[in-house]
Design a protein around this motif. Structure first.
Motif, short mmCIF file in Angstrom:
data_model
loop_
_atom_site.label_atom_id
_atom_site.label_comp_id
_atom_site.label_asym_id
_atom_site.label_seq_id
_atom_site.Cartn_x
_atom_site.Cartn_y
_atom_site.Cartn_z
N HIS A 1 67.72 -55.53 112.56
CA HIS A 1 66.59 -56.93 112.18
C HIS A 1 65.27 -56.73 112.52
O HIS A 1 64.37 -57.14 111.87
CB HIS A 1 67.43 -58.01 113.24
CG HIS A 1 67.17 -57.65 114.69
ND1 HIS A 1 67.89 -56.96 115.52
CD2 HIS A 1 66.14 -57.88 115.59
CE1 HIS A 1 67.51 -57.06 116.76
NE2 HIS A 1 66.53 -57.35 116.92
N LEU B 1 63.46 -55.92 109.27
CA LEU B 1 63.30 -57.02 108.28
C LEU B 1 62.14 -57.90 108.34
O LEU B 1 61.61 -58.24 109.22
CB LEU B 1 64.59 -57.99 108.73
CG LEU B 1 65.88 -57.40 108.44
CD1 LEU B 1 66.86 -58.37 108.74
CD2 LEU B 1 66.31 -57.03 106.86
N SER C 1 72.20 -60.18 111.72
CA SER C 1 71.99 -58.67 111.34
C SER C 1 72.89 -57.77 112.15
O SER C 1 73.33 -56.74 111.91
CB SER C 1 70.57 -58.18 111.59
OG SER C 1 69.78 -59.12 110.70
N ASP D 1 79.03 -58.67 105.81
CA ASP D 1 77.93 -59.52 105.02
C ASP D 1 78.24 -60.82 105.49
O ASP D 1 77.46 -61.97 105.39
CB ASP D 1 77.99 -59.11 103.84
CG ASP D 1 77.14 -57.90 103.51
OD1 ASP D 1 76.68 -57.34 104.62
OD2 ASP D 1 77.36 -57.02 102.46
N LEU E 1 72.57 -66.57 108.60
CA LEU E 1 71.37 -66.77 107.87
C LEU E 1 71.16 -68.33 107.54
O LEU E 1 70.29 -68.76 107.46
CB LEU E 1 71.15 -65.75 106.59
CG LEU E 1 70.87 -64.33 106.98
CD1 LEU E 1 71.02 -63.40 105.71
CD2 LEU E 1 69.42 -64.01 107.72
N THR F 1 64.63 -65.61 103.45
CA THR F 1 66.13 -65.79 103.90
C THR F 1 67.04 -66.10 102.79
O THR F 1 68.17 -65.65 102.63
CB THR F 1 66.01 -67.21 104.98
OG1 THR F 1 65.20 -66.58 105.98
CG2 THR F 1 67.53 -67.06 105.55
N LEU G 1 67.54 -62.74 100.93
CA LEU G 1 68.38 -62.00 101.50
C LEU G 1 69.76 -62.21 101.45
O LEU G 1 70.68 -61.64 101.35
CB LEU G 1 68.10 -61.78 102.98
CG LEU G 1 68.85 -61.09 104.00
CD1 LEU G 1 68.70 -59.53 103.52
CD2 LEU G 1 68.30 -61.03 105.37
N LEU H 1 72.52 -60.14 99.77
CA LEU H 1 74.07 -60.02 100.46
C LEU H 1 75.20 -60.17 99.76
O LEU H 1 76.16 -59.47 99.67
CB LEU H 1 74.24 -60.40 101.90
CG LEU H 1 73.01 -59.92 102.91
CD1 LEU H 1 73.07 -60.62 103.99
CD2 LEU H 1 73.37 -58.35 103.06
#
Length: 116
Positions: free
Chosen positions: A3, A6, A53, A58, A65, A105, A108, A112
């Motif tokens: 994390h 990131l 994270s 995932d 998230l 976000t 991301l 994922l």
């Protein structure tokens, strides 16, 4: 996924610092009210990114998230309320930073999901 590496986590940490500085000007009677709520919402963003994270899969990461996105919506709402009652004059700068973190976000999450 570490994390601390990131960009979204680092930007959200910077936002927390700004939120703390911004709420330092709030009336003292708000310390257990709006000030506390705003700070909790802000802190929740990088905290959930970090927790997600640290998860193995995932799917779990994406879940955290999404929780961070919920905290962003809470924070935005609380900032709007603070502006309307006169505690903050202009929320545009912090709102723009919050929008950038939200977009990162979502990006991301999309990344994922595409790995499946």
């Amino acid at each position: 996924m570490e994390h601390k590496k990131l960009d979204v986590w680092n930007k959200s940490i910077q936002l927390v610092v700004e939120i703390y500085n911004l709420t330092n000007t709030f009336p003292k009677e708000e310390i257990y009210g709006l000030t506390s709520q705003i700070r909790r919402s802000a802190v929740s963003i990088p905290s959930n990114i970090a927790e997600g994270s640290a998860r193995k899969g995932d799917v779990e990461t994406i879940q955290f998230l999404h929780i961070a996105l919920g905290s962003m919506a809470e924070l935005e709402t609380q900032l709007i309320i603070s502006q309307k009652i006169g505690y903050i004059k202009n929320i545009e700068e912090v709102s723009n930073k919050l929008l950038e973190i939200k977009q990162m976000t979502l990006g991301l999450i999309k990344f994922l999901k595409s790995k499946k």
